[in-house]
Structure formats: C-alpha cells, structure tokens
Design a protein around this motif. Structure first.
Motif, mmCIF file in Angstrom:
data_model
loop_
_atom_site.group_PDB
_atom_site.id
_atom_site.type_symbol
_atom_site.label_atom_id
_atom_site.label_comp_id
_atom_site.label_asym_id
_atom_site.label_seq_id
_atom_site.Cartn_x
_atom_site.Cartn_y
_atom_site.Cartn_z
ATOM 1 N N VAL A 1 11.609 5.682 4.854
ATOM 2 C CA VAL A 1 10.490 6.128 4.931
ATOM 3 C C VAL A 1 11.376 7.355 3.357
ATOM 4 O O VAL A 1 12.472 8.171 3.481
ATOM 5 C CB VAL A 1 10.378 6.765 5.977
ATOM 6 N N THR A 2 10.315 8.000 2.869
ATOM 7 C CA THR A 2 10.186 9.210 1.754
ATOM 8 C C THR A 2 10.166 10.278 1.835
ATOM 9 O O THR A 2 8.814 10.220 2.487
ATOM 10 C CB THR A 2 9.854 8.787 0.258
ATOM 11 N N MET B 1 6.710 4.029 13.832
ATOM 12 C CA MET B 1 5.610 2.697 13.130
ATOM 13 C C MET B 1 5.887 3.032 11.795
ATOM 14 O O MET B 1 5.881 2.380 10.747
ATOM 15 C CB MET B 1 3.913 4.130 13.326
ATOM 16 N N ALA B 2 6.421 4.402 11.069
ATOM 17 C CA ALA B 2 6.555 4.467 9.687
ATOM 18 C C ALA B 2 7.823 3.217 9.493
ATOM 19 O O ALA B 2 7.656 3.107 8.396
ATOM 20 C CB ALA B 2 6.913 5.759 9.687
ATOM 21 N N ALA B 3 8.355 3.301 9.983
ATOM 22 C CA ALA B 3 9.736 2.518 9.897
ATOM 23 C C ALA B 3 9.494 0.874 9.666
ATOM 24 O O ALA B 3 9.830 0.515 8.622
ATOM 25 C CB ALA B 3 11.158 2.385 10.778
ATOM 26 N N ASN B 4 8.467 0.441 10.532
ATOM 27 C CA ASN B 4 8.083 -0.963 10.843
ATOM 28 C C ASN B 4 6.979 -1.297 8.771
ATOM 29 O O ASN B 4 6.884 -2.044 8.621
ATOM 30 C CB ASN B 4 7.213 -1.246 11.562
ATOM 31 N N LEU B 5 6.452 0.071 8.493
ATOM 32 C CA LEU B 5 5.968 -0.097 7.652
ATOM 33 C C LEU B 5 6.702 0.008 6.584
ATOM 34 O O LEU B 5 6.632 -0.718 5.291
ATOM 35 C CB LEU B 5 4.622 1.202 6.872
ATOM 36 N N ALA B 6 7.359 0.998 6.344
ATOM 37 C CA ALA B 6 7.954 0.581 5.806
ATOM 38 C C ALA B 6 9.063 -1.085 5.373
ATOM 39 O O ALA B 6 9.150 -1.559 3.614
ATOM 40 C CB ALA B 6 9.110 1.671 5.385
ATOM 41 N N SER C 1 0.860 -0.980 0.090
ATOM 42 C CA SER C 1 -0.105 -0.098 0.194
ATOM 43 C C SER C 1 0.791 1.864 0.107
ATOM 44 O O SER C 1 2.085 1.044 0.607
ATOM 45 C CB SER C 1 -0.922 -0.417 1.359
ATOM 46 N N ARG C 2 -0.228 2.473 -0.792
ATOM 47 C CA ARG C 2 0.849 3.602 -0.088
ATOM 48 C C ARG C 2 0.326 4.372 1.081
ATOM 49 O O ARG C 2 -0.874 4.519 0.814
ATOM 50 C CB ARG C 2 0.623 4.338 -1.656
ATOM 51 N N VAL D 1 6.022 3.958 1.663
ATOM 52 C CA VAL D 1 6.118 4.828 2.737
ATOM 53 C C VAL D 1 6.594 6.036 2.643
ATOM 54 O O VAL D 1 7.432 6.575 2.092
ATOM 55 C CB VAL D 1 6.569 4.044 4.440
ATOM 56 N N THR D 2 5.525 7.089 2.516
ATOM 57 C CA THR D 2 6.521 9.236 2.291
ATOM 58 C C THR D 2 5.915 9.480 3.720
ATOM 59 O O THR D 2 4.623 8.823 4.896
ATOM 60 C CB THR D 2 4.782 9.789 1.679
ATOM 61 N N GLY D 3 6.122 10.469 4.294
ATOM 62 C CA GLY D 3 6.203 10.700 5.876
ATOM 63 C C GLY D 3 6.480 12.446 5.664
ATOM 64 O O GLY D 3 7.581 12.924 4.661
ATOM 65 N N TYR D 4 6.367 13.107 6.842
ATOM 66 C CA TYR D 4 6.460 14.622 6.523
ATOM 67 C C TYR D 4 6.211 14.899 8.622
ATOM 68 O O TYR D 4 6.026 14.160 8.856
ATOM 69 C CB TYR D 4 5.927 15.119 6.682
#
Length: 294
Positions: A45-46, A16-21, A2-3, A27-30
């Motif tokens: 993460v991008t 959490m973002a790291a685990n998804l990646a 998924s995106r 995974v994109t993030g800000y």
C-alpha cells in the motif's frame, strides 16, 4: 485496476488494503498509527502522510473507523479532497444516525456512498472472506460490488442509506445472545459430566445449531479453527461485541422496541469486559461463566 484509498489501516482495514493491493489495484492509505502505516506499506500500500492526501486521486474511498464520530470527522476532511464523483464506502460499524449523516454529507458534495459494515472479523479480513451488509442507492452498491468482491465472499444489499448498519447491529445482537447461551450450555454439560465433543456433535447437527457452535465454538477441540483453541486470541474482540450490542440497544430505544434478551446480553458482556479487560475473542465469555459457577 482501480485507484482505491483506504483510510483506517488497523486490524480490519490493514488486511483489506493489503488484499486490494495483492489483487492489482492501485491502493493508497492513511492511518494515524505508525505501526499500521508500516504494516500497510510492507503489504504494497502506498501510505500517505494525511487522509486527504490518500484520497486525492481515488476512484473509491474505503473507511474503516471506530465510531460514528470518527467517520463524520474524517468525511469532513476527505469529501472535499476526493475527485468529483469518487465513491465512498464506509465499512465501519457505527450508529444509524451517523451513517445517515455520512450519506447526507457525501450526497451534498456530489459523492455516491454506501454503508457496508462487515461480518467475519480479522480472520475474514485477512482471508478475503468477509460478508458485507450494504446500504445505499442501487447504483452506488453496484459500483462498489467489484471492489467488495475482492474483500469478501458475499455482499447483501439491505436497502437504502444506513440499512447496512441496521442489519449489522441486529445480526450481532443475535450473535452476542447466542454465544452466551451456547457458553452456558457447555458449562452446564461440563458440570454434569458430558464431554464437550459429545455436546458439540449433538448441537451442531440438531436444533441448537448456530454460528456460535459450528464456527466459533467456545471450547477447544470440536472446531480446530475457533479462537478457543488459541486461548481466545484473534477473532472478534469482546469489547467490539459490547460496542455493537450497545449500538443495537440505543437504536432500539429510538425505535421504541424493548429488546429484553439483547439488553441482558449487553449487560452480561459489560460485566465480562469490566472483570477481564484483556483483548480476547467474544467467545471468551465462557471463562467468565465458569468463574460465576465455581
């Protein structure tokens, strides 16, 4: 695959973002903090320069932010930027009124949404063992399920919009009060000459058993993984416990409920963090209890 966009890459959102990646999602993030952006980028993460840029192509948008005011402000920026029908999952712990408003703003722009505050702290975020308390329509919670399964061990659908926030504040009101009681018991045992291990062996297998004893024991030794063995570093910060207790207190006032023990716990944690403002696990309140009884 998924995106997924994660906005809020701090102590919780970053892992959490790291685990998804790591699970193979795109995974994109800000995050406004440079250090958080750098850590997320190192984890795959991008990172985008703005929140709207991070959600531009996302199928799922996860937010992890400090307060309801932050969530509503960020939603006003992200909802128009996200693709039509993108699912919004707010994992922040915020007040009930803000959670309901976030659902309303998402619905008004055609986005399904879930409030999904978490239990498990930084350790759970890093290990992917969080528990999610989800509020929202059944279809939205079902849609969030596969993503939340990467991040945690369990998702409980608590009810409609904001029900997850209600469950979280009620749970943490119990947790804050029980940690004070457990800490007082260990201090009393120490003063009366009972070894902490002996008290733990009794409490962990009898009617005093609770999470504050068996998992987050406030004395070093009995539970090697508890923050007490690391000078109370890591874990769930006392300041965050105070925040959650105050949320519960405010919600109780609105609901016409008098949470006597909850308010005593709120006052006790307020005293503690005023006297000792260091960032420590909330079980460090045992140090303040010891100081109060030299």
């Amino acid at each position: 695959m998924s995106r997924i966009a994660v906005v809020g890459l701090g102590n919780m959102g970053g892992p959490m973002a790291a685990n998804l990646a790591a699970a193979g999602h795109e995974v994109t993030g800000y995050d406004p903090a440079p250090g958080a952006r750098e850590a997320a980028a190192a984890a795959g993460v991008t990172v985008r320069p703005t929140g709207p840029g991070a959600v531009r192509a996302a199928e799922v948008v996860i937010t992890m932010l400090p307060t309801g005011e932050h969530v509503l402000g960020v939603y006003d920026e992200l909802l128009p930027a996200a693709p039509d029908g993108a699912l919004f999952v707010d994992c922040s712990t915020i007040d009930v009124a803000s959670a309901r408003a976030a659902h309303e703003r998402a619905a008004a722009t055609g986005h399904p949404s879930v409030d999904a505050p978490v239990s498990g702290g930084v350790v759970g975020a890093e290990a992917g063992t969080l528990t999610f308390m989800a509020g929202g329509e059944q279809a939205a919670v079902d849609a969030a399920g596969p993503v939340l399964a990467v991040l945690g061990k369990r998702t409980v659908h608590c009810g409609g919009p904001s029900a997850g926030q209600v469950a979280k504040m009620c749970n943490n009101m119990v947790l804050g009060a029980s940690m004070i009681a457990v800490s007082e018991a260990f201090v009393l045992a120490e003063r009366l000459g009972l070894e902490p291990q002996a008290l733990f062996d009794v409490m962990s297998t009898s009617s005093g058993q609770c999470w504050a004893v068996s998992t987050n024991c406030p004395v070093p030794g009995p539970v090697p993984t508890s923050p007490a063995n690391r000078a109370f570093s890591g874990g769930f910060a006392a300041q965050l416990m105070l925040k959650d207790l105050r949320l519960a207190d405010a919600a109780a006032a609105e609901a016409g409920v008098e949470p006597v023990i909850g308010r005593l716990a709120t006052a006790r944690y307020a005293e503690f963090v005023t006297r000792d403002p260091r960032t420590q696990d909330f079980s460090a309140i045992i140090t303040d209890i010891r100081r109060a009884h030299p």
